[in-house]
Write a protein that holds these residues in place. Structure first.
Motif, PDB file in Angstrom:
ATOM      1  N   SER A 214       0.837  -1.198   0.000  1.00 49.06           N
ATOM      2  CA  SER A 214       0.000   0.000   0.000  1.00 49.06           C
ATOM      3  C   SER A 214       0.873   1.250   0.000  1.00 49.06           C
ATOM      4  O   SER A 214       1.721   1.434   0.865  1.00 49.06           O
ATOM      5  N   GLY A 215       0.677   2.096  -0.993  1.00 48.32           N
ATOM      6  CA  GLY A 215       1.440   3.330  -1.077  1.00 48.32           C
ATOM      7  C   GLY A 215       2.803   3.178  -1.696  1.00 48.32           C
ATOM      8  O   GLY A 215       3.525   4.159  -1.848  1.00 48.32           O
ATOM      9  N   ALA A 216       3.193   1.954  -2.047  1.00 46.32           N
ATOM     10  CA  ALA A 216       4.517   1.744  -2.639  1.00 46.32           C
ATOM     11  C   ALA A 216       4.458   0.577  -3.622  1.00 46.32           C
ATOM     12  O   ALA A 216       5.122  -0.436  -3.445  1.00 46.32           O
ATOM     13  N   ASN A 217       3.645   0.728  -4.652  1.00 47.11           N
ATOM     14  CA  ASN A 217       3.468  -0.329  -5.648  1.00 47.11           C
ATOM     15  C   ASN A 217       4.544  -0.199  -6.716  1.00 47.11           C
ATOM     16  O   ASN A 217       4.333   0.344  -7.797  1.00 47.11           O
ATOM     17  N   VAL A 218       5.744  -0.699  -6.401  1.00 49.18           N
ATOM     18  CA  VAL A 218       6.875  -0.576  -7.321  1.00 49.18           C
ATOM     19  C   VAL A 218       6.615  -1.363  -8.600  1.00 49.18           C
ATOM     20  O   VAL A 218       6.967  -0.923  -9.699  1.00 49.18           O
ATOM     21  N   PHE A 219       5.995  -2.522  -8.461  1.00 54.60           N
ATOM     22  CA  PHE A 219       5.653  -3.324  -9.642  1.00 54.60           C
ATOM     23  C   PHE A 219       4.743  -2.531 -10.575  1.00 54.60           C
ATOM     24  O   PHE A 219       4.944  -2.497 -11.795  1.00 54.60           O
ATOM     25  N   GLY A 220       3.745  -1.875 -10.022  1.00 54.45           N
ATOM     26  CA  GLY A 220       2.822  -1.099 -10.835  1.00 54.45           C
ATOM     27  C   GLY A 220       3.491   0.079 -11.524  1.00 54.45           C
ATOM     28  O   GLY A 220       3.193   0.383 -12.688  1.00 54.45           O
ATOM     29  N   ARG A 221       4.412   0.757 -10.829  1.00 58.11           N
ATOM     30  CA  ARG A 221       5.074   1.902 -11.445  1.00 58.11           C
ATOM     31  C   ARG A 221       5.994   1.458 -12.582  1.00 58.11           C
ATOM     32  O   ARG A 221       6.070   2.115 -13.614  1.00 58.11           O
ATOM     33  N   MET A 222       6.687   0.341 -12.408  1.00 63.14           N
ATOM     34  CA  MET A 222       7.536  -0.147 -13.491  1.00 63.14           C
ATOM     35  C   MET A 222       6.694  -0.568 -14.686  1.00 63.14           C
ATOM     36  O   MET A 222       7.066  -0.344 -15.840  1.00 63.14           O
ATOM     37  N   ASP A 224       3.976   0.800 -15.581  1.00 63.61           N
ATOM     38  CA  ASP A 224       3.506   2.028 -16.220  1.00 63.61           C
ATOM     39  C   ASP A 224       4.559   2.635 -17.140  1.00 63.61           C
ATOM     40  O   ASP A 224       4.226   3.212 -18.181  1.00 63.61           O
ATOM     41  N   VAL A 225       5.843   2.521 -16.761  1.00 64.87           N
ATOM     42  CA  VAL A 225       6.890   3.166 -17.558  1.00 64.87           C
ATOM     43  C   VAL A 225       7.420   2.262 -18.657  1.00 64.87           C
ATOM     44  O   VAL A 225       8.231   2.699 -19.476  1.00 64.87           O
ATOM     45  N   ALA A 226       7.012   1.017 -18.673  1.00 70.32           N
ATOM     46  CA  ALA A 226       7.516   0.094 -19.694  1.00 70.32           C
ATOM     47  C   ALA A 226       6.385  -0.515 -20.510  1.00 70.32           C
ATOM     48  O   ALA A 226       6.372  -1.723 -20.753  1.00 70.32           O
ATOM     49  N   PRO A 227       5.421   0.295 -20.986  1.00 70.68           N
ATOM     50  CA  PRO A 227       4.279  -0.281 -21.711  1.00 70.68           C
ATOM     51  C   PRO A 227       4.668  -0.898 -23.042  1.00 70.68           C
ATOM     52  O   PRO A 227       3.983  -1.793 -23.536  1.00 70.68           O
ATOM     53  N   PRO A 234       3.279 -17.740 -22.555  1.00 70.11           N
ATOM     54  CA  PRO A 234       2.442 -18.659 -21.761  1.00 70.11           C
ATOM     55  C   PRO A 234       3.246 -19.419 -20.711  1.00 70.11           C
ATOM     56  O   PRO A 234       2.758 -19.661 -19.612  1.00 70.11           O
ATOM     57  N   SER A 235       4.488 -19.774 -21.044  1.00 73.08           N
ATOM     58  CA  SER A 235       5.292 -20.532 -20.087  1.00 73.08           C
ATOM     59  C   SER A 235       5.622 -19.695 -18.858  1.00 73.08           C
ATOM     60  O   SER A 235       5.663 -20.200 -17.737  1.00 73.08           O
ATOM     61  N   ASP A 236       5.864 -18.401 -19.048  1.00 79.72           N
ATOM     62  CA  ASP A 236       6.130 -17.526 -17.914  1.00 79.72           C
ATOM     63  C   ASP A 236       4.905 -17.422 -17.020  1.00 79.72           C
ATOM     64  O   ASP A 236       5.012 -17.441 -15.788  1.00 79.72           O
ATOM     65  N   GLU A 237       3.745 -17.304 -17.638  1.00 76.16           N
ATOM     66  CA  GLU A 237       2.518 -17.196 -16.849  1.00 76.16           C
ATOM     67  C   GLU A 237       2.286 -18.471 -16.048  1.00 76.16           C
ATOM     68  O   GLU A 237       1.861 -18.437 -14.900  1.00 76.16           O
ATOM     69  N   ILE A 238       2.577 -19.605 -16.643  1.00 74.27           N
ATOM     70  CA  ILE A 238       2.413 -20.879 -15.940  1.00 74.27           C
ATOM     71  C   ILE A 238       3.396 -20.972 -14.771  1.00 74.27           C
ATOM     72  O   ILE A 238       3.050 -21.384 -13.671  1.00 74.27           O
ATOM     73  N   LYS A 239       4.646 -20.554 -15.003  1.00 72.61           N
ATOM     74  CA  LYS A 239       5.671 -20.661 -13.971  1.00 72.61           C
ATOM     75  C   LYS A 239       5.386 -19.762 -12.777  1.00 72.61           C
ATOM     76  O   LYS A 239       5.473 -20.186 -11.629  1.00 72.61           O
ATOM     77  N   PHE A 240       5.092 -18.494 -13.043  1.00 76.28           N
ATOM     78  CA  PHE A 240       4.967 -17.528 -11.966  1.00 76.28           C
ATOM     79  C   PHE A 240       3.540 -17.319 -11.488  1.00 76.28           C
ATOM     80  O   PHE A 240       3.309 -16.684 -10.469  1.00 76.28           O
ATOM     81  N   GLY A 241       2.560 -17.799 -12.245  1.00 78.47           N
ATOM     82  CA  GLY A 241       1.182 -17.724 -11.803  1.00 78.47           C
ATOM     83  C   GLY A 241       0.443 -16.466 -12.190  1.00 78.47           C
ATOM     84  O   GLY A 241      -0.701 -16.276 -11.798  1.00 78.47           O
ATOM     85  N   PHE A 242       1.077 -15.577 -12.931  1.00 78.65           N
ATOM     86  CA  PHE A 242       0.395 -14.360 -13.361  1.00 78.65           C
ATOM     87  C   PHE A 242       1.113 -13.798 -14.583  1.00 78.65           C
ATOM     88  O   PHE A 242       2.251 -14.157 -14.879  1.00 78.65           O
ATOM     89  N   LYS A 243       0.439 -12.902 -15.284  1.00 74.98           N
ATOM     90  CA  LYS A 243       1.038 -12.256 -16.436  1.00 74.98           C
ATOM     91  C   LYS A 243       2.014 -11.175 -15.975  1.00 74.98           C
ATOM     92  O   LYS A 243       1.707 -10.394 -15.083  1.00 74.98           O
ATOM     93  N   GLY A 244       3.163 -11.143 -16.591  1.00 75.81           N
ATOM     94  CA  GLY A 244       4.154 -10.146 -16.255  1.00 75.81           C
ATOM     95  C   GLY A 244       4.583  -9.381 -17.486  1.00 75.81           C
ATOM     96  O   GLY A 244       3.884  -9.357 -18.498  1.00 75.81           O
ATOM     97  N   PHE A 245       5.743  -8.793 -17.399  1.00 72.17           N
ATOM     98  CA  PHE A 245       6.264  -8.037 -18.524  1.00 72.17           C
ATOM     99  C   PHE A 245       7.779  -8.016 -18.412  1.00 72.17           C
ATOM    100  O   PHE A 245       8.357  -8.413 -17.388  1.00 72.17           O
ATOM    101  N   SER A 246       8.446  -7.591 -19.451  1.00 66.48           N
ATOM    102  CA  SER A 246       9.898  -7.510 -19.416  1.00 66.48           C
ATOM    103  C   SER A 246      10.339  -6.056 -19.444  1.00 66.48           C
ATOM    104  O   SER A 246       9.660  -5.185 -19.987  1.00 66.48           O
ATOM    105  N   TRP A 247      11.493  -5.822 -18.838  1.00 69.19           N
ATOM    106  CA  TRP A 247      12.121  -4.499 -18.857  1.00 69.19           C
ATOM    107  C   TRP A 247      13.611  -4.698 -19.093  1.00 69.19           C
ATOM    108  O   TRP A 247      14.269  -5.384 -18.310  1.00 69.19           O
ATOM    109  N   TYR A 251      12.761 -10.295 -16.798  1.00 66.03           N
ATOM    110  CA  TYR A 251      11.359 -10.627 -16.569  1.00 66.03           C
ATOM    111  C   TYR A 251      10.956 -10.016 -15.238  1.00 66.03           C
ATOM    112  O   TYR A 251      11.603 -10.246 -14.208  1.00 66.03           O
ATOM    113  N   CYS A 252       9.917  -9.218 -15.225  1.00 66.58           N
ATOM    114  CA  CYS A 252       9.480  -8.497 -14.030  1.00 66.58           C
ATOM    115  C   CYS A 252       8.419  -9.301 -13.284  1.00 66.58           C
ATOM    116  O   CYS A 252       7.411  -9.684 -13.872  1.00 66.58           O
ATOM    117  N   VAL A 253       8.658  -9.549 -12.016  1.00 65.95           N
ATOM    118  CA  VAL A 253       7.733 -10.321 -11.195  1.00 65.95           C
ATOM    119  C   VAL A 253       7.332  -9.512  -9.973  1.00 65.95           C
ATOM    120  O   VAL A 253       8.112  -8.720  -9.439  1.00 65.95           O
TER     121      VAL A 253
END
Length: 325
Positions: A214-222, A224-227, A234-247, A251-253
């Motif tokens: 709360s008040g420090a969503n570093v994942f969310g800010r990253m 936002d800046v890396a759209p 699909p393999s990443d989503e299976i491994k980590f359990g959610f959709k992520g992105f790369s910067w 791989y950002c988790v």
């Protein structure tokens, strides 16, 4: 009764073993990378007989006679022999987690009569989830490994602790790269750290763990800046359990436990420099499975789980704190 307990423990063991693989791959993003990478999971390091720690060999510098060119006039001059220097070893403690699982007399009666067999899968799932929560929380803590808790990732991501028994204060080559009191969120500290570790010539880091709190969503800010770098397979989503992105190739988790332990933090890792091992699932200690609790009609199952993890190059790893996101 023997048939009942035998069948019950067999059913529970199947469920726990299956669900335990999910713990190894979901308890912490770093463990996910190590386990799915296979090469560094239970790699067969030597166990120290004196204290049961796992010995991880280290090579942190050249020897005392580095390779060099040789002038024509010196080709009959005896070269200096390189002696063994620049080697050491880290010793990582194996940790033990335990849990007792009880089955009341009335529950045992229903299971025995085939009226509530769903209880066993549910209790197995609950047991594994309990191990997962304990391991995940300890990995997010800032404590060294002990018999009661695995090494906390922030403990190693430091310049002044002793992960693996080696003093980071006295050994610059063993210190992580820490950027503190960052303040308002910016990509620049991450870019600077990336450029610095690249000078080691070991390639690029592959994981960026970002806290959520709360008040420090570093994942969310990253995010936002890396759209433009959204890239989830699909393999990443299976491994980590959610959709992520790369910067920048990382791989950002989202590390939920890290945020709970230390708000506004992140880490950038070379996951191929980490190792993990131990039991592949919680083990039933007595080997008899379900045993009657003396003086009652109820039963219990007792499980323990031995595991460890460690790193052979903390100097490649980066840690960021004090991010106001």
């Amino acid at each position: 009764m023997a048939n009942f307990t035998g069948h019950a423990i067999f059913e529970a063991e199947l469920r726990i073993k299956k669900n335990a693989q999910m713990v190894w791959s979901t308890a912490h993003p770093l463990l996910t990378a190590v386990v799915t990478g296979k090469a560094n999971f239970n790699p067969g390091f030597e166990i120290a007989p004196s204290d049961g720690t796992v010995i991880v060999p280290l090579n942190y510098s050249d020897d005392n006679a580095p390779a060099d060119g040789r002038a024509t006039a010196d080709m009959f001059t005896v070269n200096t022999i390189g002696v063994t220097t620049g080697f050491d070893h880290a010793k990582y403690t194996m940790s033990r987690y335990e849990k007792r699982v009880g089955v009341r007399a009335d529950e045992a009666k229903l299971i025995r009569e085939g009226q509530r067999m769903s209880l066993l899968p549910n209790r197995a799932a609950q047991t594994v989830e309990s191990f997962k929560v304990a391991i995940s929380g300890d990995m997010a803590a800032s404590a060294t490994a002990s018999i009661t808790a695995v090494l906390g990732l922030p403990y190693g991501l430091s310049t002044a602790n002793s992960p693996g028994g080696l003093d980071q204060g006295a050994n610059a080559w063993w210190r992580a790269r820490v950027t503190s009191a960052i303040g308002g969120f910016s990509e620049q500290p991450f870019k600077d750290a990336l450029d610095i570790v690249r000078t080691r010539g070991q390639g690029d880091p592959d994981m960026l763990g970002l806290s959520i709190a709360s008040g420090a969503n570093v994942f969310g800010r990253m995010r936002d800046v890396a759209p433009t770098q959204l890239a989830t397979s699909p393999s990443d989503e299976i491994k980590f359990g959610f959709k992520g992105f790369s910067w920048m190739g990382c791989y950002c988790v989202a590390d939920n436990y890290l945020g709970a332990a230390a708000s506004g933090t992140a880490y950038m890792l070379f996951t191929n420099r980490f190792y993990a091992g131990g039991d592949d699932a919680p083990k039933n200690v007595d080997g008899q499975g379900m045993t009657r609790i003396v003086g009652t009609g109820s039963f219990e199952m007792f499980y323990e789980w031995w595991l460890w993890w460690g790193c052979d190059d903390w100097n490649l790893q980066s840690y960021f704190t004090g991010i106001v996101a």
